[in-house]
Write a protein that holds these residues in place. Structure first.
Motif, PDB file in Angstrom:
ATOM      1  N   ASP A  12       0.828  -1.202   0.000  1.00  0.00           N
ATOM      2  CA  ASP A  12       0.000   0.000   0.000  1.00  0.00           C
ATOM      3  C   ASP A  12       0.869   1.262   0.000  1.00  0.00           C
ATOM      4  N   ASP A  13       1.939   1.222   0.772  1.00  0.00           N
ATOM      5  CA  ASP A  13       2.841   2.371   0.815  1.00  0.00           C
ATOM      6  C   ASP A  13       3.464   2.640  -0.548  1.00  0.00           C
ATOM      7  N   ARG A  14       3.881   1.579  -1.239  1.00  0.00           N
ATOM      8  CA  ARG A  14       4.452   1.746  -2.580  1.00  0.00           C
ATOM      9  C   ARG A  14       3.411   2.283  -3.548  1.00  0.00           C
ATOM     10  N   ARG A  15       2.175   1.776  -3.469  1.00  0.00           N
ATOM     11  CA  ARG A  15       1.108   2.242  -4.344  1.00  0.00           C
ATOM     12  C   ARG A  15       0.800   3.714  -4.085  1.00  0.00           C
ATOM     13  N   ILE A  16       0.687   4.080  -2.812  1.00  0.00           N
ATOM     14  CA  ILE A  16       0.396   5.477  -2.471  1.00  0.00           C
ATOM     15  C   ILE A  16       1.534   6.388  -2.941  1.00  0.00           C
ATOM     16  N   ALA A  17       2.785   5.967  -2.714  1.00  0.00           N
ATOM     17  CA  ALA A  17       3.930   6.760  -3.150  1.00  0.00           C
ATOM     18  C   ALA A  17       3.959   6.896  -4.672  1.00  0.00           C
ATOM     19  N   ALA A  18       3.628   5.825  -5.388  1.00  0.00           N
ATOM     20  CA  ALA A  18       3.602   5.882  -6.853  1.00  0.00           C
ATOM     21  C   ALA A  18       2.518   6.830  -7.343  1.00  0.00           C
ATOM     22  N   GLU A  19       1.345   6.815  -6.696  1.00  0.00           N
ATOM     23  CA  GLU A  19       0.267   7.724  -7.086  1.00  0.00           C
ATOM     24  C   GLU A  19       0.631   9.175  -6.780  1.00  0.00           C
ATOM     25  N   LEU A  20       1.257   9.389  -5.641  1.00  0.00           N
ATOM     26  CA  LEU A  20       1.700  10.746  -5.324  1.00  0.00           C
ATOM     27  C   LEU A  20       2.747  11.224  -6.313  1.00  0.00           C
ATOM     28  N   GLN A  21       3.666  10.333  -6.699  1.00  0.00           N
ATOM     29  CA  GLN A  21       4.682  10.679  -7.682  1.00  0.00           C
ATOM     30  C   GLN A  21       4.034  11.040  -9.015  1.00  0.00           C
ATOM     31  N   ALA A  22       3.032  10.271  -9.422  1.00  0.00           N
ATOM     32  CA  ALA A  22       2.337  10.543 -10.678  1.00  0.00           C
ATOM     33  C   ALA A  22       1.606  11.886 -10.638  1.00  0.00           C
ATOM     34  N   MET A  23       1.138  12.263  -9.454  1.00  0.00           N
ATOM     35  CA  MET A  23       0.443  13.553  -9.302  1.00  0.00           C
ATOM     36  C   MET A  23       1.418  14.724  -9.184  1.00  0.00           C
ATOM     37  N   GLY A  24       2.732  14.424  -9.067  1.00  0.00           N
ATOM     38  CA  GLY A  24       3.721  15.490  -8.998  1.00  0.00           C
ATOM     39  C   GLY A  24       4.019  15.964  -7.594  1.00  0.00           C
ATOM     40  N   ALA A  25       3.713  15.156  -6.602  1.00  0.00           N
ATOM     41  CA  ALA A  25       3.914  15.576  -5.213  1.00  0.00           C
ATOM     42  C   ALA A  25       5.382  15.736  -4.858  1.00  0.00           C
ATOM     43  N   PHE A  26       6.286  15.052  -5.553  1.00  0.00           N
ATOM     44  CA  PHE A  26       7.701  15.105  -5.200  1.00  0.00           C
ATOM     45  C   PHE A  26       8.506  15.932  -6.191  1.00  0.00           C
ATOM     46  N   ASP A  27       7.836  16.652  -7.082  1.00  0.00           N
ATOM     47  CA  ASP A  27       8.542  17.521  -8.026  1.00  0.00           C
ATOM     48  C   ASP A  27       9.160  18.693  -7.274  1.00  0.00           C
ATOM     49  N   GLN A  28      10.133  19.308  -7.898  1.00  0.00           N
ATOM     50  CA  GLN A  28      10.760  20.471  -7.277  1.00  0.00           C
ATOM     51  C   GLN A  28       9.736  21.597  -7.180  1.00  0.00           C
ATOM     52  N   ALA A  29       9.679  22.207  -6.028  1.00  0.00           N
ATOM     53  CA  ALA A  29       8.750  23.316  -5.833  1.00  0.00           C
ATOM     54  C   ALA A  29       9.248  24.525  -6.611  1.00  0.00           C
ATOM     55  N   GLN A  30       8.322  25.322  -7.093  1.00  0.00           N
ATOM     56  CA  GLN A  30       8.690  26.550  -7.778  1.00  0.00           C
ATOM     57  C   GLN A  30       9.219  27.534  -6.745  1.00  0.00           C
ATOM     58  N   ALA A  31      10.101  28.389  -7.199  1.00  0.00           N
ATOM     59  CA  ALA A  31      10.649  29.399  -6.297  1.00  0.00           C
ATOM     60  C   ALA A  31       9.525  30.338  -5.863  1.00  0.00           C
ATOM     61  N   ASP A  32       9.503  30.626  -4.585  1.00  0.00           N
ATOM     62  CA  ASP A  32       8.474  31.521  -4.075  1.00  0.00           C
ATOM     63  C   ASP A  32       8.691  32.918  -4.648  1.00  0.00           C
ATOM     64  N   GLU A  33       7.627  33.485  -5.161  1.00  0.00           N
ATOM     65  CA  GLU A  33       7.691  34.819  -5.706  1.00  0.00           C
ATOM     66  C   GLU A  33       7.161  35.793  -4.668  1.00  0.00           C
ATOM     67  N   LYS A  34       7.747  36.956  -4.636  1.00  0.00           N
ATOM     68  CA  LYS A  34       7.315  37.962  -3.673  1.00  0.00           C
ATOM     69  C   LYS A  34       5.906  38.418  -4.007  1.00  0.00           C
ATOM     70  N   SER A  35       5.131  38.689  -2.964  1.00  0.00           N
ATOM     71  CA  SER A  35       3.760  39.131  -3.171  1.00  0.00           C
ATOM     72  C   SER A  35       3.754  40.585  -3.650  1.00  0.00           C
ATOM     73  N   ALA A  36       2.626  41.012  -4.139  1.00  0.00           N
ATOM     74  CA  ALA A  36       2.489  42.382  -4.624  1.00  0.00           C
ATOM     75  C   ALA A  36       2.696  43.387  -3.493  1.00  0.00           C
ATOM     76  N   LEU A  37       2.247  43.041  -2.289  1.00  0.00           N
ATOM     77  CA  LEU A  37       2.425  43.939  -1.145  1.00  0.00           C
ATOM     78  C   LEU A  37       3.903  44.109  -0.813  1.00  0.00           C
ATOM     79  N   VAL A  38       4.649  43.015  -0.810  1.00  0.00           N
ATOM     80  CA  VAL A  38       6.082  43.091  -0.516  1.00  0.00           C
ATOM     81  C   VAL A  38       6.791  43.906  -1.590  1.00  0.00           C
ATOM     82  N   LYS A  39       6.427  43.685  -2.849  1.00  0.00           N
ATOM     83  CA  LYS A  39       7.035  44.454  -3.933  1.00  0.00           C
ATOM     84  C   LYS A  39       6.732  45.945  -3.779  1.00  0.00           C
ATOM     85  N   ALA A  40       5.494  46.295  -3.395  1.00  0.00           N
ATOM     86  CA  ALA A  40       5.119  47.701  -3.223  1.00  0.00           C
ATOM     87  C   ALA A  40       5.884  48.333  -2.067  1.00  0.00           C
ATOM     88  N   ILE A  41       6.032  47.610  -0.969  1.00  0.00           N
ATOM     89  CA  ILE A  41       6.764  48.149   0.184  1.00  0.00           C
ATOM     90  C   ILE A  41       8.235  48.352  -0.164  1.00  0.00           C
TER      91      ILE A  41
END
Length: 77
Positions: A12-41
């Protein structure tokens, strides 16, 4: 793929991990972008710094001499 225990049952653990992998759960996260408020400040802070610099150049004639002129004014007062 991550070897994380989800249920404790290996298949079950392998199946769940494979499904999460297929959904992209372990892909590299995108770099956090600054919010509009932070940019304005940040933009407002940079503008104030620029205005202060322009004022010092206009009053004292050069940026380098501004700190010395402020100290001299403070000692004279």
């Amino acid at each position: 793929m991550k070897n994380t225990v989800y249920t404790g049952i290996a298949n079950d653990d392998r199946r769940i991990a494979a499904e999460l992998q297929a959904m992209g759960a372990f892909d590299q996260a995108q770099a956090d972008e600054k919010s509009a408020l932070v940019k304005a400040i940040e933009a407002a802070g940079e503008f104030v710094t620029w205005m202060r610099w322009k004022g010092e150049v206009g009053v004292y004639g050069c940026r380098v001499g501004a700190a010395h002129a402020r100290r001299a004014e403070a000692l004279a007062a």
